[in-house]
Design a protein around this motif. Structure first.
Motif, mmCIF file in Angstrom:
data_model
loop_
_atom_site.group_PDB
_atom_site.id
_atom_site.type_symbol
_atom_site.label_atom_id
_atom_site.label_comp_id
_atom_site.label_asym_id
_atom_site.label_seq_id
_atom_site.Cartn_x
_atom_site.Cartn_y
_atom_site.Cartn_z
ATOM 1 N N LYS A 149 -22.342 22.365 14.399
ATOM 2 C CA LYS A 149 -23.629 23.012 14.675
ATOM 3 C C LYS A 149 -24.800 22.269 14.029
ATOM 4 N N SER A 150 -24.507 21.414 13.040
ATOM 5 C CA SER A 150 -25.556 20.592 12.435
ATOM 6 C C SER A 150 -25.915 19.396 13.303
ATOM 7 N N GLY A 151 -25.082 19.139 14.320
ATOM 8 C CA GLY A 151 -25.260 17.957 15.156
ATOM 9 C C GLY A 151 -24.308 16.830 14.819
ATOM 10 N N ALA A 152 -23.575 16.938 13.707
ATOM 11 C CA ALA A 152 -22.590 15.920 13.360
ATOM 12 C C ALA A 152 -21.525 15.833 14.447
ATOM 13 N N VAL A 153 -21.077 14.627 14.746
ATOM 14 C CA VAL A 153 -20.291 14.376 15.954
ATOM 15 C C VAL A 153 -18.806 14.633 15.717
ATOM 16 N N SER A 154 -18.197 15.348 16.663
ATOM 17 C CA SER A 154 -16.743 15.507 16.702
ATOM 18 C C SER A 154 -16.127 14.303 17.398
ATOM 19 N N SER A 155 -14.818 14.069 17.158
ATOM 20 C CA SER A 155 -14.193 12.887 17.759
ATOM 21 C C SER A 155 -12.672 12.993 17.730
ATOM 22 N N GLY A 156 -12.024 12.247 18.637
ATOM 23 C CA GLY A 156 -10.591 12.047 18.593
ATOM 24 C C GLY A 156 -9.739 13.242 18.951
ATOM 25 N N ASN A 157 -10.282 14.215 19.689
ATOM 26 C CA ASN A 157 -9.555 15.449 19.978
ATOM 27 C C ASN A 157 -8.835 15.366 21.326
ATOM 28 N N LEU A 158 -7.888 16.286 21.528
ATOM 29 C CA LEU A 158 -7.093 16.324 22.754
ATOM 30 C C LEU A 158 -6.954 17.759 23.233
ATOM 31 N N ILE A 159 -7.251 17.989 24.525
ATOM 32 C CA ILE A 159 -6.999 19.281 25.182
ATOM 33 C C ILE A 159 -6.101 18.987 26.379
ATOM 34 N N ARG A 160 -4.851 19.429 26.323
ATOM 35 C CA ARG A 160 -3.848 19.013 27.322
ATOM 36 C C ARG A 160 -2.883 20.167 27.630
ATOM 37 N N ASN A 207 6.097 22.053 35.915
ATOM 38 C CA ASN A 207 6.325 20.596 35.893
ATOM 39 C C ASN A 207 5.043 19.781 36.034
ATOM 40 N N ALA A 208 3.899 20.382 35.745
ATOM 41 C CA ALA A 208 2.612 19.703 35.929
ATOM 42 C C ALA A 208 2.066 19.116 34.637
ATOM 43 N N GLY A 209 2.813 19.231 33.534
ATOM 44 C CA GLY A 209 2.287 18.800 32.246
ATOM 45 C C GLY A 209 2.561 17.346 31.934
ATOM 46 N N GLN A 210 1.879 16.876 30.898
ATOM 47 C CA GLN A 210 2.074 15.541 30.352
ATOM 48 C C GLN A 210 2.962 15.684 29.118
ATOM 49 N N PRO A 226 11.927 17.633 30.466
ATOM 50 C CA PRO A 226 11.141 16.397 30.343
ATOM 51 C C PRO A 226 9.806 16.425 31.079
ATOM 52 N N TYR A 227 9.650 17.348 32.034
ATOM 53 C CA TYR A 227 8.373 17.519 32.731
ATOM 54 C C TYR A 227 7.832 18.897 32.368
ATOM 55 N N PRO A 228 7.121 19.010 31.257
ATOM 56 C CA PRO A 228 6.758 20.334 30.745
ATOM 57 C C PRO A 228 5.810 21.076 31.681
ATOM 58 N N ASP A 229 5.954 22.393 31.677
ATOM 59 C CA ASP A 229 5.034 23.238 32.422
ATOM 60 C C ASP A 229 3.742 23.409 31.631
ATOM 61 N N LEU A 230 2.705 23.809 32.319
ATOM 62 C CA LEU A 230 1.436 24.094 31.659
ATOM 63 C C LEU A 230 1.488 25.484 31.033
ATOM 64 N N GLY A 231 0.674 25.677 30.011
ATOM 65 C CA GLY A 231 0.592 26.972 29.362
ATOM 66 C C GLY A 231 1.644 27.160 28.290
ATOM 67 N N ALA A 232 1.704 28.387 27.762
ATOM 68 C CA ALA A 232 2.567 28.684 26.624
ATOM 69 C C ALA A 232 4.027 28.858 27.014
ATOM 70 N N TYR A 233 4.280 29.230 28.274
ATOM 71 C CA TYR A 233 5.647 29.495 28.708
ATOM 72 C C TYR A 233 6.195 28.358 29.560
ATOM 73 N N GLU A 234 7.398 27.945 29.273
ATOM 74 C CA GLU A 234 8.165 27.103 30.188
ATOM 75 C C GLU A 234 8.851 28.033 31.189
ATOM 76 N N TYR A 235 8.745 27.698 32.466
ATOM 77 C CA TYR A 235 9.298 28.574 33.498
ATOM 78 C C TYR A 235 10.817 28.674 33.378
ATOM 79 N N LYS A 236 11.311 29.908 33.443
ATOM 80 C CA LYS A 236 12.743 30.169 33.488
ATOM 81 C C LYS A 236 13.004 31.117 34.655
ATOM 82 N N PRO A 237 13.923 30.770 35.556
ATOM 83 C CA PRO A 237 14.230 31.687 36.669
ATOM 84 C C PRO A 237 14.677 33.039 36.143
ATOM 85 N N GLU A 238 14.260 34.091 36.861
ATOM 86 C CA GLU A 238 14.691 35.429 36.499
ATOM 87 C C GLU A 238 16.205 35.541 36.670
ATOM 88 N N LYS A 239 16.847 36.097 35.682
ATOM 89 C CA LYS A 239 18.294 36.256 35.768
ATOM 90 C C LYS A 239 18.626 37.499 36.598
#
Length: 253
Positions: A149-160, A207-210, A226-239
Motif C-alpha cells: 500500500k506504500s507503493g513498494a513493488v511486489s515480485s516473484g509471485n505465482l498464481i496457478r 486434468n487442466a492443471g500445471q 500427473p495431470y492435476p485438476d484445478l482447485g482444491a479437490y482432485e476429481y474422484k469418481p463417485e463410488k
C-alpha cells in the motif's frame, strides 16, 4: 516454528486466525465458519484470516496455509458489513515472503478471497475461491497480489491451478497461469448449493492443471495424478455399490 492445525472457529466477530510478524508457521486443516456482526455500524472489515507483517523492512517469512475450509456464511447468512461481507485470507500490511497458500476452500462474498498486498516469492496454487452465497453484494471470489500500500513493488509471485471468478494483480508482480475464471458453480461442482465444491465429472477443471509447483495431494489428502485438476479437490469418481453376482445353492434332502 508454530503449527495451527485441526481447529474449528465458528461465529466470531473479528479475525478468526490473526498472524502478526510470525515466521516459519504452518496453518493447516482448520475450519473457519460464520462471521457475525461486530456491533459497529460498519465493523472493522473483519477477516476470516488476517496476516500482518511488522513492517516493510521486517517481512513475515515462510508461512504455509493449506487444506483449510473458510466459509463466512456457512449456516446463518449474517452480513457483518453494510454492502459487503467478511474477507477471506488477507494480508494488507506486508511484506510477505515465501508464503505457500494451497489446497484451501475459501467461500466469501468479498473482493478479497485471497489477497496479499506486498508479496515476494509467494505461491497461491490449487485453491477453490468462490462466493459463499448468491444474490448478495460481491457475488464472486477473487485472488489478488498487489504492490504494498506504500507503493513498494511486489515480485516473484505465482498464481496457478486455482478455481476462482477473478484474479487481480499489480502489473509485473506475478506469474498467472492455468486458472479457471468466471466460474459458474453449477457447471463445475457437485452440489454447490449445499457447499459441496468437489468436481463434477464434466468439469473442464479436470486434468487442466500445471504439475510444476502443484501440491502432490489435494484438500482431502488424496494424491493428485500427473495431470492435476484445478482447485482444491482432485476429481474422484463417485463410488457406487456393487451387487455380488448370483450364486448357486444346493440343498441336501
Amino acid at each position: 516454528n508454530t503449527i495451527i492445525r485441526g481447529n474449528t472457529c465458528d461465529m466470531l466477530s473479528g479475525d478468526m486466525i490473526g498472524v502478526g510478524g510470525t515466521n516459519d508457521l504452518l496453518i493447516e486443516g482448520n475450519t473457519l465458519t460464520n462471521m457475525v456482526p461486530a456491533g459497529e455500524p460498519h465493523g472493522l472489515h473483519p477477516d476470516m484470516v488476517q496476516f500482518s507483517a511488522n513492517s516493510e523492512l521486517d517481512p513475515e517469512l515462510r508461512v504455509t496455509f493449506r487444506r483449510n475450509y473458510v466459509n463466512s456464511l456457512k449456516d446463518y447468512g449474517i452480513h457483518p458489513l453494510v454492502g459487503g461481507n467478511a474477507q477471506g485470507v488477507s494480508g494488507f500490511d506486508g511484506f510477505y515472503e515465501d508464503f505457500v497458500i494451497e489446497n484451501n476452500i475459501v467461500a466469501v462474498n468479498s473482493p478479497h478471497g485471497i489477497s496479499l498486498y506486498g508479496a515476494r516469492n509467494c505461491r497461491i496454487v490449487n485453491n477453490t475461491v468462490v462466493s459463499a452465497a448468491s444474490g448478495l453484494p460481491y457475488d464472486f471470489g477473487t485472488i489478488r497480489t498487489y504492490n504494498h500500500k506504500s507503493g513498494a513493488v511486489s515480485s516473484g509471485n505465482l498464481i496457478r491451478n486455482n478455481i476462482t471468478n477473478q484474479i487481480d494483480i499489480s502489473a509485473g508482480t506475478t506469474i498467472v497461469d492455468h486458472n479457471l475464471l468466471n466460474v459458474v458453480k453449477s457447471e463445475h461442482f457437485i452440489t454447490p448449493e449445499n457447499l459441496d465444491f468437489r468436481l463434477k465429472s464434466t468439469s473442464s477443471a479436470i486434468n487442466a492443471g500445471q504439475p510444476t509447483l502443484s501440491p502432490v495431494d489435494d484438500y482431502t489428502g488424496e494424491l493428485r495424478d500427473p495431470y492435476p485438476d484445478l482447485g482444491a479437490y482432485e476429481y474422484k469418481p463417485e463410488k457406487t455399490a456393487t451387487i455380488p453376482p448370483p450364486q448357486n445353492f444346493y440343498m441336501n434332502r
